[in-house]
Design a protein around this motif. Structure first.
Motif, PDB file in Angstrom:
ATOM      1  N   TRP A  26       0.832  -1.217   0.000  1.00 39.99           N
ATOM      2  CA  TRP A  26       0.000   0.000   0.000  1.00 39.99           C
ATOM      3  C   TRP A  26       0.858   1.255   0.000  1.00 39.99           C
ATOM      4  CZ3 TRP A  26      -4.626   0.550  -1.604  1.00 39.99           C
ATOM      5  CH2 TRP A  26      -5.563  -0.476  -1.486  1.00 39.99           C
ATOM      6  N   VAL A  27       1.970   1.240   0.728  1.00 43.29           N
ATOM      7  CA  VAL A  27       2.887   2.383   0.728  1.00 43.29           C
ATOM      8  C   VAL A  27       3.511   2.529  -0.666  1.00 43.29           C
ATOM      9  CG1 VAL A  27       5.001   3.358   1.709  1.00 43.29           C
ATOM     10  CG2 VAL A  27       3.374   2.176   3.185  1.00 43.29           C
ATOM     11  N   ALA A  28       3.799   1.408  -1.317  1.00 43.20           N
ATOM     12  CA  ALA A  28       4.353   1.441  -2.681  1.00 43.20           C
ATOM     13  C   ALA A  28       3.354   2.066  -3.647  1.00 43.20           C
ATOM     14  CB  ALA A  28       4.711   0.024  -3.134  1.00 43.20           C
ATOM     15  N   VAL A  29       2.082   1.728  -3.498  1.00 42.88           N
ATOM     16  CA  VAL A  29       1.039   2.301  -4.361  1.00 42.88           C
ATOM     17  C   VAL A  29       0.954   3.808  -4.159  1.00 42.88           C
ATOM     18  CG1 VAL A  29      -1.444   2.396  -4.805  1.00 42.88           C
ATOM     19  CG2 VAL A  29      -0.319   0.188  -4.503  1.00 42.88           C
ATOM     20  N   SER A  30       0.919   4.241  -2.895  1.00 44.83           N
ATOM     21  CA  SER A  30       0.818   5.680  -2.616  1.00 44.83           C
ATOM     22  C   SER A  30       2.076   6.415  -3.062  1.00 44.83           C
ATOM     23  CB  SER A  30       0.570   5.925  -1.125  1.00 44.83           C
ATOM     24  OG  SER A  30       1.708   5.595  -0.347  1.00 44.83           O
ATOM     25  N   GLY A  31       3.231   5.749  -2.949  1.00 44.57           N
ATOM     26  CA  GLY A  31       4.481   6.370  -3.371  1.00 44.57           C
ATOM     27  C   GLY A  31       4.622   6.477  -4.872  1.00 44.57           C
ATOM     28  N   THR A  32       3.804   5.710  -5.602  1.00 43.74           N
ATOM     29  CA  THR A  32       3.822   5.758  -7.063  1.00 43.74           C
ATOM     30  C   THR A  32       3.001   6.911  -7.625  1.00 43.74           C
ATOM     31  OG1 THR A  32       4.121   3.351  -7.149  1.00 43.74           O
ATOM     32  CG2 THR A  32       3.326   4.411  -9.150  1.00 43.74           C
ATOM     33  N   LEU A  33       1.995   7.362  -6.887  1.00 43.07           N
ATOM     34  CA  LEU A  33       1.093   8.408  -7.373  1.00 43.07           C
ATOM     35  C   LEU A  33       1.810   9.699  -7.777  1.00 43.07           C
ATOM     36  CD1 LEU A  33      -1.944   7.943  -4.945  1.00 43.07           C
ATOM     37  CD2 LEU A  33      -1.661   7.079  -7.282  1.00 43.07           C
ATOM     38  N   PRO A  34       2.821  10.166  -7.017  1.00 45.18           N
ATOM     39  CA  PRO A  34       3.532  11.382  -7.440  1.00 45.18           C
ATOM     40  C   PRO A  34       4.204  11.242  -8.804  1.00 45.18           C
ATOM     41  CG  PRO A  34       3.950  10.973  -5.128  1.00 45.18           C
ATOM     42  CD  PRO A  34       3.243   9.763  -5.655  1.00 45.18           C
ATOM     43  N   GLU A  35       4.581  10.023  -9.178  1.00 46.55           N
ATOM     44  CA  GLU A  35       5.163   9.814 -10.508  1.00 46.55           C
ATOM     45  C   GLU A  35       4.155  10.202 -11.590  1.00 46.55           C
ATOM     46  OE1 GLU A  35       8.239   8.774 -11.127  1.00 46.55           O
ATOM     47  OE2 GLU A  35       8.859   8.195  -9.096  1.00 46.55           O
ATOM     48  N   ILE A  36       2.888   9.869 -11.364  1.00 47.92           N
ATOM     49  CA  ILE A  36       1.830  10.220 -12.319  1.00 47.92           C
ATOM     50  C   ILE A  36       1.665  11.733 -12.388  1.00 47.92           C
ATOM     51  CG2 ILE A  36      -0.634   9.999 -12.827  1.00 47.92           C
ATOM     52  CD1 ILE A  36      -0.560   7.264 -11.466  1.00 47.92           C
ATOM     53  N   ILE A  37       1.663  12.374 -11.238  1.00 51.52           N
ATOM     54  CA  ILE A  37       1.491  13.833 -11.169  1.00 51.52           C
ATOM     55  C   ILE A  37       2.612  14.543 -11.925  1.00 51.52           C
ATOM     56  CG2 ILE A  37       1.461  15.833  -9.625  1.00 51.52           C
ATOM     57  CD1 ILE A  37       0.157  14.003  -7.521  1.00 51.52           C
ATOM     58  N   TYR A  38       3.855  14.136 -11.676  1.00 56.40           N
ATOM     59  CA  TYR A  38       4.997  14.840 -12.260  1.00 56.40           C
ATOM     60  C   TYR A  38       5.210  14.496 -13.729  1.00 56.40           C
ATOM     61  CZ  TYR A  38       6.304  16.791  -7.765  1.00 56.40           C
ATOM     62  OH  TYR A  38       6.321  17.512  -6.606  1.00 56.40           O
ATOM     63  N   THR A  39       4.813  13.292 -14.163  1.00 61.83           N
ATOM     64  CA  THR A  39       4.913  12.995 -15.588  1.00 61.83           C
ATOM     65  C   THR A  39       3.864  13.775 -16.380  1.00 61.83           C
ATOM     66  OG1 THR A  39       3.604  10.981 -15.151  1.00 61.83           O
ATOM     67  CG2 THR A  39       5.985  10.722 -15.425  1.00 61.83           C
ATOM     68  N   LEU A  40       2.688  13.960 -15.787  1.00 64.12           N
ATOM     69  CA  LEU A  40       1.671  14.794 -16.440  1.00 64.12           C
ATOM     70  C   LEU A  40       2.154  16.239 -16.544  1.00 64.12           C
ATOM     71  CD1 LEU A  40      -1.612  13.426 -14.781  1.00 64.12           C
ATOM     72  CD2 LEU A  40      -0.911  13.163 -17.174  1.00 64.12           C
ATOM     73  N   ALA A  41       2.796  16.726 -15.481  1.00 62.99           N
ATOM     74  CA  ALA A  41       3.350  18.081 -15.507  1.00 62.99           C
ATOM     75  C   ALA A  41       4.460  18.192 -16.547  1.00 62.99           C
ATOM     76  CB  ALA A  41       3.883  18.454 -14.115  1.00 62.99           C
ATOM     77  N   ALA A  42       5.265  17.130 -16.678  1.00 57.40           N
ATOM     78  CA  ALA A  42       6.339  17.129 -17.675  1.00 57.40           C
ATOM     79  C   ALA A  42       5.760  17.182 -19.088  1.00 57.40           C
ATOM     80  CB  ALA A  42       7.210  15.887 -17.502  1.00 57.40           C
ATOM     81  N   LEU A  43       4.660  16.464 -19.311  1.00 56.91           N
ATOM     82  CA  LEU A  43       4.011  16.497 -20.628  1.00 56.91           C
ATOM     83  C   LEU A  43       3.483  17.891 -20.954  1.00 56.91           C
ATOM     84  CD1 LEU A  43       2.082  13.105 -20.575  1.00 56.91           C
ATOM     85  CD2 LEU A  43       3.889  13.754 -22.181  1.00 56.91           C
ATOM     86  N   LYS A  44       2.964  18.590 -19.956  1.00 61.99           N
ATOM     87  CA  LYS A  44       2.494  19.967 -20.164  1.00 61.99           C
ATOM     88  C   LYS A  44       3.653  20.880 -20.541  1.00 61.99           C
ATOM     89  CE  LYS A  44      -1.910  19.502 -19.291  1.00 61.99           C
ATOM     90  NZ  LYS A  44      -2.940  19.766 -20.326  1.00 61.99           N
ATOM     91  N   SER A  45       4.778  20.718 -19.878  1.00 60.85           N
ATOM     92  CA  SER A  45       5.947  21.545 -20.188  1.00 60.85           C
ATOM     93  C   SER A  45       6.509  21.183 -21.556  1.00 60.85           C
ATOM     94  CB  SER A  45       7.021  21.368 -19.116  1.00 60.85           C
ATOM     95  OG  SER A  45       7.556  20.060 -19.146  1.00 60.85           O
ATOM     96  N   HIS A  46       6.270  19.955 -21.974  1.00 63.75           N
ATOM     97  CA  HIS A  46       6.747  19.510 -23.281  1.00 63.75           C
ATOM     98  C   HIS A  46       6.092  20.300 -24.405  1.00 63.75           C
ATOM     99  CE1 HIS A  46       6.657  16.750 -26.845  1.00 63.75           C
ATOM    100  NE2 HIS A  46       7.941  16.696 -26.542  1.00 63.75           N
ATOM    101  N   VAL A  47       4.838  20.694 -24.218  1.00 62.01           N
ATOM    102  CA  VAL A  47       4.136  21.520 -25.214  1.00 62.01           C
ATOM    103  C   VAL A  47       4.876  22.838 -25.411  1.00 62.01           C
ATOM    104  CG1 VAL A  47       1.989  22.734 -25.731  1.00 62.01           C
ATOM    105  CG2 VAL A  47       1.912  20.472 -24.663  1.00 62.01           C
TER     106      VAL A  47
END
Length: 206
Positions: free
Chosen positions: A43-64
């Motif tokens: 469960w800690v691994a699952v919660s620790g993975t969520l920020p990866e989703i947040i920051y990759t989405l932010a990276a995609l926005k900056s990619h534009v």
């Protein structure tokens, strides 16, 4: 292999290698597994993975922004070389911290620690921006499937390494620290990123 599948696989490998050296989320997973049980560690691994989703989405926005400013994009491609080299050398020289006992706390608080540890990791956003620039040299990220593969690959790689840490903590218990020292996983990650730096240098020069 389709482009989306290739992006997912390569991003997962990079995410796995980038998360392999001991950090706050990794240690939270290990402590949760040792102090409670394997299920809590997952469960800690699952919660620790969520920020990866947040920051990759932010990276995609900056990619534009980067695609509309090619001069900046070119500078980032050059910046990849010292960035990966520094990350690689840092991983090679990093000494695994000693395992510390965590004070008792409730289940929800333990799980949230994984998310908070990842969310306040200052390396995540610049790391994924530069990785995205690197991958853009080989793949187009115009389609939704390609972008989704990038996000899912990042989350998958991070979750798998955290799951591995939870498994090792559960399997080896008190021998974990000695096992990590012998295996030196962060040194493998260091060699991986140094090789990426060398390859990028060769790519630009040739």
């Amino acid at each position: 292999m389709s482009e989306s599948l290739a992006i997912l696989a390569l991003t997962a490998v990079i995410s796995f290698a980038g998360s392999i050296h001991p950090g706050p989320v990794n240690l939270s997973v290990v402590q949760a597994t040792l102090n409670r049980n394997f299920k809590t560690g997952i469960w800690v691994a699952v919660s620790g993975t969520l920020p990866e989703i947040i920051y990759t989405l932010a990276a995609l926005k900056s990619h534009v922004f980067l695609t509309h400013h090619p001069a900046v994009f070119d500078k980032f491609e050059i910046a990849i070389i010292p960035f990966f080299l520094i990350v690689g050398v840092y991983s090679l020289l990093k000494i695994s911290p000693k395992k510390q006992e965590a004070p008792p706390s409730n289940h929800a608080k333990v799980v949230v620690q994984g998310f908070v540890g990842g969310l306040f990791n200052p390396q995540l956003f610049p790391f994924w921006v530069i990785v995205l620039v690197y991958l853009h040299s080989y793949f187009a990220f115009d389609s939704f499937s390609a972008q989704l593969s990038f996000v899912v690959g990042a989350a998958l790689g991070a979750f798998l390494i955290l799951l591995l840490f939870a498994y090792l903590a559960h399997r080896f218990q008190n021998q974990l620290h000695h096992y990590i020292q012998q295996f030196s996983p962060h040194k493998l990650a260091g060699l991986f990123f140094i090789s990426m730096s060398v390859y990028q240098t060769f790519k630009i020069l040739v």
